[in-house]
Write an enzyme that holds these catalytic residues in place. Structure first.
Site, PDB file in Angstrom:
ATOM      1  N   HIS A  19       0.807  -1.221   0.000  1.00  0.00           N
ATOM      2  CA  HIS A  19       0.000   0.000   0.000  1.00  0.00           C
ATOM      3  C   HIS A  19       0.836   1.265   0.000  1.00  0.00           C
ATOM      4  CE1 HIS A  19       1.134  -0.815   4.095  1.00  0.00           C
ATOM      5  NE2 HIS A  19       0.721   0.356   4.495  1.00  0.00           N
ATOM      6  N   CYS A  20       2.158   1.168   0.063  1.00  0.00           N
ATOM      7  CA  CYS A  20       2.983   2.373   0.195  1.00  0.00           C
ATOM      8  C   CYS A  20       4.076   2.496  -0.847  1.00  0.00           C
ATOM      9  CB  CYS A  20       3.617   2.417   1.591  1.00  0.00           C
ATOM     10  SG  CYS A  20       2.454   2.807   2.913  1.00  0.00           S
ATOM     11  N   ILE A  21       5.020   1.574  -0.862  1.00  0.00           N
ATOM     12  CA  ILE A  21       6.253   1.753  -1.630  1.00  0.00           C
ATOM     13  C   ILE A  21       6.006   1.927  -3.132  1.00  0.00           C
ATOM     14  CG2 ILE A  21       8.538   0.819  -2.115  1.00  0.00           C
ATOM     15  CD1 ILE A  21       8.431  -0.632   0.502  1.00  0.00           C
TER      16      ILE A  21
END
Length: 475
Positions: free
Chosen positions: A312-314
């Site tokens: 969900h981020c990188i």
């Protein structure tokens, strides 16, 4: 008289600041304001009502942390199946057991899709997705939609915190105006020493699914507020469940902090992904290189290559900053290059799969290929941005007959960026496949047995380390 006018008249006639009482107008329950000191006291005595919007991989664990500290938590979500599952004492996240939900219910936890109950909360924490659109630009629709739903129910003295990862400026440029414009009482965010209005802060989530080495409450909580009162309240709130809080000077600093953390990982993963490709041409094992380099006790942190980025981020956060940078006539070339390298990794895997099959006088077209692992990393049930999804679609486009196995996904259907509609295939008769492609290295797999039973194994995760076989192609 309008609904908003009635609210203002009621507040003017019967508002004793700091009592935390509630009133009802036209069926809507609105809580009266509490002072800064009183809300801190309610937090300290565990009487504060906590609302968490978004019962996903970030919001639900956070709700359980507050429940463990005896707070009465209400989880808000627009998905009826999540609400019903939670209220029945069940869980839809593998690493969260139903017993944890049931324990939280003993402290008053419940889930709802009724946003009017926001009015009863002392603090509201927003944990909704911030994906990218088809043009790799920020999609804030979940944030803006949530804030618009909250705004009519925000009351004086209430604390609103955004945790969703986003570009610097979102809290003050997007969230605050929407809250102020949508509030029928005409309340505004409290910025200075004046306590009038509501309080807004940004505190980035630092959730790492599958990481059991660091307890959640041991992860320091960065907090940036719109004014000193917001920082003080948010620090008191998070300080009740986290061992350390890290106040910073503004929401923008906190927003940039989260992006830096993930861009740091993105850039370093891109570095080793690129070095892996060079090492393969040179006949060098990149994993042996990394293992040797990590023996240095300073100045080096190990990152590992793979088939692409997921989660969900990188894969997402760097593009948020690149997009925002254009507003300042600035190009983040380093970040964009890292994103380019990582995005190409699934194509690199396909290329080497084709080469490996070609060595056996086979083509991808018509070959039977079993993909091991759908999750974006080992031992979790999270598909978000998983490179496995891209790899499966690319294999299909080239005419392969693709199956998958993943102990965490009985089926996989349609998402924002994929449409697979597949069912989990048991690990039986592996010799029937022309190739077994390891994309996610779940620890439940017996890799030695998989190699022994398969015709060809393509390993993108170094899962077969220590196994010597001509059947293995590492890429």
């Amino acid at each position: 008289m309008t609904w908003a006018g009635a609210c203002r008249e009621e507040c003017a006639r019967d508002h004793t600041p700091g009592k935390g009482r509630a009133f009802t107008i036209k069926g809507m329950t609105m809580a009266l304001g509490t002072t800064l000191a009183e809300l801190k006291q309610r937090i300290e005595t565990r009487q504060a009502r906590i609302g968490i919007v978004g019962m996903g991989y970030v919001g639900l664990p956070l709700a359980l942390l507050f429940s463990d500290e005896r707070f009465r938590v209400t989880g808000f979500d627009i998905a009826p199946d999540k609400v019903s599952t939670l209220n029945a004492g069940g869980s839809y996240i593998v690493r969260i057991l139903p017993a944890e939900i049931q324990k939280a219910q003993e402290s008053g936890f419940r889930a709802t899709s009724d946003y009017s109950l926001i009015a009863e909360m002392d603090a509201v924490i927003i944990c909704v997705p911030t994906p990218l659109d088809e043009y790799h630009e920020p999609d804030l629709s979940y944030v803006t939609g949530t804030v618009k739903s909250l705004a009519p129910h925000v009351h004086e003295g209430q604390l609103i915190v955004l945790e969703s990862t986003t570009y610097p400026g979102t809290t003050e440029e997007v969230v605050v105006p929407l809250l102020e414009q949508g509030n029928p009482l005409g309340l505004r965010v409290s910025r200075g020493a004046d306590q009038a209005g509501f309080h807004v802060a940004f505190s980035p989530e630092r959730e790492d699914p599958g990481n059991d080495t660091v307890a959640r409450h041991d992860i320091p909580k960065v907090i940036g507020g719109c004014g000193p009162n917001a920082v003080e309240l948010a620090s008191a709130l998070y300080g009740s469940i986290f061992r350390k809080t890290v106040p910073v000077s503004s929401p923008a600093v906190a927003e940039m902090t989260k992006l830096l953390e993930n861009i740091y990982r993105c850039v370093n993963i891109a570095l080793v992904n690129e070095l892996k490709q060079l090492c393969m041409r040179m006949g060098i094992d990149i994993h042996e290189v990394i293992d040797a380099a990590r023996t240095k006790p300073f100045g080096f942190h190990a990152f590992y290559p793979g088939p692409g980025l997921g989660g969900h981020c990188i894969p997402i956060d760097p593009f948020y900053l690149s997009w925002k940078a254009k507003e300042y006539d600035f190009r983040t070339r380093f970040i964009e290059l890292a994103g380019e390298v990582n995005i190409k990794m699934p194509y690199f895997v396909i290329e080497h799969t084709a080469d490996a099959l070609n060595e056996q006088c086979k083509s991808i077209k018509g070959s039977r290929i079993l993909v091991l692992g759908l999750a974006y990393k080992r031992d979790i049930d999270d598909l978000r941005e998983s490179p496995s999804l891209t790899i499966i679609e690319l294999l299909r486009e080239k005419g392969a007959m693709v199956s998958y196995n993943d102990p965490y996904f009985p089926t996989v259907g349609r998402g924002r960026h994929y449409d697979l509609n597949m069912t989990n295939t048991p690990l039986e008769n592996l010799a029937q496949y022309d190739a077994v492609l390891i994309v996610t290295d779940h620890t439940s797999y017996d890799y030695r047995a998989i190699v022994e039973q398969s015709q060809l194994v393509i390993d993108t995760r170094n899962a077969t380390k220590g196994i010597s076989s001509s059947k293995i192609v590492r890429c």
